[in-house]
Design a protein around this motif. Structure first.
Motif, PDB file in Angstrom:
ATOM      1  N   SER A   1     -79.822 -10.006  76.319  1.00 30.14           N
ATOM      2  CA  SER A   1     -79.206 -10.418  75.066  1.00 30.14           C
ATOM      3  C   SER A   1     -78.974 -11.919  75.114  1.00 30.14           C
ATOM      4  CB  SER A   1     -77.858  -9.732  74.878  1.00 30.14           C
ATOM      5  OG  SER A   1     -78.004  -8.350  75.037  1.00 30.14           O
TER       6      SER A   1
ATOM      7  N   ASP B   1     -77.114 -15.138  74.881  1.00 29.26           N
ATOM      8  CA  ASP B   1     -75.699 -15.353  75.163  1.00 29.26           C
ATOM      9  C   ASP B   1     -75.519 -16.802  75.584  1.00 29.26           C
ATOM     10  OD1 ASP B   1     -73.181 -13.499  76.705  1.00 29.26           O
ATOM     11  OD2 ASP B   1     -73.429 -15.639  77.025  1.00 29.26           O
TER      12      ASP B   1
ATOM     13  N   ASP C   1     -73.422 -18.260  77.341  1.00 29.89           N
ATOM     14  CA  ASP C   1     -73.098 -18.449  78.752  1.00 29.89           C
ATOM     15  C   ASP C   1     -74.354 -18.395  79.617  1.00 29.89           C
ATOM     16  OD1 ASP C   1     -70.506 -18.893  78.431  1.00 29.89           O
ATOM     17  OD2 ASP C   1     -69.813 -16.885  78.979  1.00 29.89           O
ATOM     18  N   ARG C   2     -75.203 -17.419  79.305  1.00 28.81           N
ATOM     19  CA  ARG C   2     -76.445 -17.316  80.059  1.00 28.81           C
ATOM     20  C   ARG C   2     -77.323 -18.534  79.799  1.00 28.81           C
ATOM     21  NH1 ARG C   2     -77.916 -11.066  78.720  1.00 28.81           N
ATOM     22  NH2 ARG C   2     -76.838 -10.087  80.465  1.00 28.81           N
TER      23      ARG C   2
ATOM     24  N   THR D   1     -74.502  -7.237  79.252  1.00 29.88           N
ATOM     25  CA  THR D   1     -73.490  -7.477  78.230  1.00 29.88           C
ATOM     26  C   THR D   1     -72.616  -6.238  78.080  1.00 29.88           C
ATOM     27  OG1 THR D   1     -75.211  -6.894  76.660  1.00 29.88           O
ATOM     28  CG2 THR D   1     -74.691  -9.222  76.889  1.00 29.88           C
TER      29      THR D   1
ATOM     30  N   GLU E   1     -76.606  -7.833  69.237  1.00 29.76           N
ATOM     31  CA  GLU E   1     -77.142  -8.704  70.279  1.00 29.76           C
ATOM     32  C   GLU E   1     -78.634  -8.916  70.075  1.00 29.76           C
ATOM     33  OE1 GLU E   1     -75.955  -6.987  73.993  1.00 29.76           O
ATOM     34  OE2 GLU E   1     -74.025  -6.560  73.045  1.00 29.76           O
TER      35      GLU E   1
ATOM     36  N   ARG F   1     -63.261 -12.625  76.032  1.00 30.11           N
ATOM     37  CA  ARG F   1     -64.166 -12.101  77.041  1.00 30.11           C
ATOM     38  C   ARG F   1     -63.673 -12.503  78.430  1.00 30.11           C
ATOM     39  NH1 ARG F   1     -70.502 -12.757  76.610  1.00 30.11           N
ATOM     40  NH2 ARG F   1     -70.135 -14.984  76.647  1.00 30.11           N
TER      41      ARG F   1
ATOM     42  N   ARG G   1     -64.952 -16.354  75.285  1.00 33.24           N
ATOM     43  CA  ARG G   1     -65.323 -16.176  73.885  1.00 33.24           C
ATOM     44  C   ARG G   1     -64.241 -15.339  73.221  1.00 33.24           C
ATOM     45  NH1 ARG G   1     -69.946 -12.043  72.867  1.00 33.24           N
ATOM     46  NH2 ARG G   1     -68.256 -10.683  73.495  1.00 33.24           N
TER      47      ARG G   1
ATOM     48  N   TYR H   1     -66.991 -19.391  70.515  1.00 36.15           N
ATOM     49  CA  TYR H   1     -67.368 -19.653  71.899  1.00 36.15           C
ATOM     50  C   TYR H   1     -66.668 -20.891  72.457  1.00 36.15           C
ATOM     51  CZ  TYR H   1     -70.991 -16.103  71.898  1.00 36.15           C
ATOM     52  OH  TYR H   1     -71.647 -14.919  71.871  1.00 36.15           O
TER      53      TYR H   1
END
Lengths: 277, 468
Positions: A123, A125, A127-128, A176, A239, B50, B66, B143
């Motif tokens: 998905s 994201d 952060d990724r 996720t 997602e 999160r 997030r 975010y």
């Protein structure tokens, strides 16, 4: 006598280590610019795609995620496999699939050497995205929670009943689904497993109360193997699925995006979606 | 600096609230006059952040998370805008923020809400391009939210704007519990920003394998796994020893049935991978209706496995004792059990200690396989951090936790083997003769000693001859 021996040993070990480090750093310094930012390292040679093997697009995948990719009669099949076969065709490359545990794929792609693209139901994201680049997305999915038929959890009470101290939710580590469960069911125990088939096996064997993962996977698993389980919660997380590419290889991301776009335009993507979902 | 800002911020919400209340009153009045009654509220369905630690459900201050807020508008409320106010000291970004309208019976249909996003420092403001249909269910995802490092209860406030421009407060937002940042994380963060670490990390190899800030942040987490692994092996190994000894005696028994059972067990266990045995135990037993928590089950599987190897180690040890020992003991009037307990086993123990230590090392390393079935040991913790950071460094930290135990033990094994092979240190400790073998007195026979190095029986007591 003994001291001397140790000294020699220490010195030689240090030298070997130093050589090793120099070897590596030398190899790496040559490629990305000296800048700390790895985002746009290759400015001098633009139109060149770096592939691990010439003429082959090597994708890294965790084949335990039907219908995206799973093993059937010893062969990896699924939506993403078909899709990347089509993409490789478009790019004039052969496709090779390297199996790897899901949570190891992003580190492997970021580090390089194991494959060119990570394709395993990732998905998108933010952060990724700090570690790797995402391609254009090609599928949109949601989260779902499944329990065994014998469970007392129902669709009506799922949101509260899952967030209890005695509930164990099986998730695949690094997904996720894992963060979703941690965020939304903080009181429950979130038990991580290496692959999604183990999550379902754990639920069936009673080691876990529920499984939390992507909706398409839950649906397929329940249909194919776990007819005695049911979905109690569906969450429209929306997602977007995409493949992951090393940040050192922006040209490959670009070409993959072009191929994905072409497949969207000519209807192949739609066709594959129809076929698998 | 902070205290100076805080009062200013504190002042704002009440002002806004008063305004909102006023607006609400006016609207309520209008509603009463015009048409059907309504509760007039955008109810919060959920508001969560999160988890941003390396493991677990905690939300930590000082690192990005997030925020997800979801709310249900009243049936006659066309929402046209939304704002979410964070507590002082929180930062966030409007990049990547997503606004979604969920509809359908199970709220499974998504519509992306096109909106203008803005921020005034502590408030996230979204102005929708088009008002939503009345009674919409809205989700906002923001975010790069970073809560203050001090942690604590973080109250989130919100307002929403209707199509006609009235602004009202969002109700029932549960505050978010934020954990304070531990000293370790602070150190890790400081390292991440220091110049030498940046220089160090500019080398890809060093960054991936030896990232200092990840070494620091993963150390305490992997340490928990280390304690678990040590606990498992500390329980499993002592259990495995008696089982292994029994099996080895069974393998050498005169009774064919006993021999058969023991050798079947040993061959099956040694002939199949431990990984498979773990899978069978963890997924198979519960299916058969046997529910065992994962720690005891892990201990049982490992000790059962280790017992098979120990059996072979003991058997080899016992059989390596020269037959003359048994014969001598029997001729002195000991029965079979006495011979075994007082003569053979004591000699065996000294011989098998190095191999047993090696087996201990193997067993300790094998605890890592329990990670596959969700036992939280070293590799499992390292894996979760690798998955969330994308760096190999936690694996290196994990390797260190194995080496801490295995290297010193390997050294011990080496020394023991050296001694067994007739090494020199033994001579220093030897004043004259070998130590008398313990336990022989209780057997009521002549002191009968053995040189542990050569296993050659030595008659120490001269009276033995006299007795003949």
């Amino acid at each position: 006598m003994k001291m001397k021996k140790w000294g020699v040993l220490a010195v030689s070990a240090a030298m070997v280590a130093a050589l090793g480090l120099f070897g590596c750093s030398g190899g790496n310094d040559a490629k990305p610019a000296d800048d700390k930012k790895a985002e746009e390292p290759k400015t001098e040679a633009p139109a060149e795609v770096t592939l691990m093997k010439d003429g082959t697009l090597t994708i890294v995948s965790s084949p335990d995620y039907p219908p995206f990719e799973n093993l059937e009669n010893g062969e990896i099949v699924g939506f993403e496999v078909d899709l990347f076969n089509a993409i490789a065709d478009k790019m004039g490359l052969e496709l090779e699939i390297v199996p790897l545990q899901f949570d190891a794929i992003i580190p492997a792609i970021a580090a390089g050497g194991q494959g060119d693209v990570g394709v395993s139901g990732f998905s998108v994201d933010p952060d990724r995205a700090k570690e790797i680049d995402f391609t254009e997305s090609f599928y949109i999915d949601d989260q779902a929670v499944a329990v065994m038929d014998s469970s007392s959890i129902t669709e009506d009470n799922a949101a509260e009943a899952l967030n209890q101290a005695d509930v164990i939710i099986a998730v695949q580590t690094g997904t996720t689904g894992e963060t979703f469960a941690q965020e939304n069911f903080p009181n429950a125990t979130i038990q991580g497993y290496g692959n999604s088939t183990d999550c379902f096996a754990a639920m069936q064997s009673g080691n876990a109360t529920a499984v939390c993962t992507n909706l398409a996977v839950v649906n397929r698993m329940l249909k194919d193997a776990y007819s005695d389980a049911r979905v109690v919660l569906e969450i429209a997380t929306g997602e977007e699925y995409a493949a992951v590419v090393s940040q050192d290889n922006p040209e490959l991301t670009k070409q993959l995006n072009e191929a994905i776009k072409a497949l969207k335009d000519d209807g192949t993507l739609e066709e594959l979606t129809q076929k698998w979902f | 600096m902070l205290p100076a800002i805080t009062p200013a911020i504190r002042l704002m919400p009440p002002a806004r609230r008063a305004l909102a209340a006023l607006a609400a009153l006016a609207l309520a009045a209008a509603m009463v006059l015009s048409a059907p009654l309504s509760a007039l509220a955008l109810d919060t369905a959920k508001c969560t952040a999160r988890p941003n630690g390396n493991t677990g459900s905690e939300v930590y201050g000082g690192s990005e998370t997030r925020l997800t807020w979801e709310g249900q508008a009243d049936a006659d409320e066309p929402v046209a805008g939304l704002s979410i106010t964070f507590p002082a000291g929180t930062t966030f970004s409007t990049d990547d923020a997503r606004l979604t309208m969920l509809s359908g019976e199970k709220l499974m249909d998504r519509t992306t809400i096109d909106a203008q996003l803005a921020s005034d420092g502590e408030t996230f403001i979204a102005t929708f391009d088009e008002p939503l249909p009345a009674g919409a269910y809205v989700r906002a995802e923001i975010y790069e939210v970073t809560f203050p490092t001090s942690g604590g209860e973080m109250p989130i406030k919100g307002t929403y704007t209707l199509e006609d421009g009235t602004t009202m407060p969002v109700e029932d937002i549960t505050p978010i519990m934020v954990e304070g940042v531990s000293p370790v994380d602070q150190l890790s963060k400081a390292l991440e920003e220091s110049d030498w670490v940046k220089a160090w990390n500019s080398n890809k190899f060093l960054r991936l394998f030896f990232n200092p800030s990840i070494v620091v942040s993963s150390f305490p987490i992997v340490f928990q796994g280390f304690l678990m692994a040590v606990a498992i092996v500390a329980v499993a190994f002592p259990i495995a020893i008696p089982i292994g000894l029994c099996l080895s005696l069974m393998r050498m028994a005169r009774l064919r049935l006993l021999r058969g059972i023991a050798s079947l067990y040993v061959n099956v266990v040694r002939g199949t991978p431990l990984f498979l045995q773990i899978y069978i135990a963890f997924f198979g037993l519960p299916l058969a209706g046997i529910q065992i928590p994962s720690f005891p089950l892990g201990v049982v599987v490992l000790s059962m496995n280790s017992a098979a190897y120990l059996c072979e180690i003991f058997r080899a040890g016992i059989q390596s004792i020269p037959a003359g020992q048994t014969e001598a003991a029997r001729s002195l009037g000991m029965n079979g059990a006495q011979t075994m307990i007082f003569v053979i086993i004591p000699q065996t123990v000294r011989r098998v200690i190095p191999t047993m230590t090696s087996e201990f090392i193997l067993l300790y390393k094998d605890t890592s396989m329990l990670a596959a079935v969700g036992v939280m040991e070293v590799v499992m913790y390292a894996k979760t951090i690798v998955a969330s950071t994308g760096s190999i460094t936690p694996y290196i930290v994990a390797a260190c936790f194995y080496l801490v135990i295995t290297l010193p033990l390997a050294k011990v094994v080496g020394r023991l083997e050296h001694r067994l092979a007739g090494g020199r240190p033994r001579r220093k400790h030897r004043p004259g003769a070998a130590k008398p073998l313990q336990g022989t007195d209780s057997a009521g026979v002549t002191a009968y000693v053995t040189d542990a190095l050569t296993s050659q029986p030595v008659i120490k007591n001269d009276t033995a001859d006299a007795g003949r």
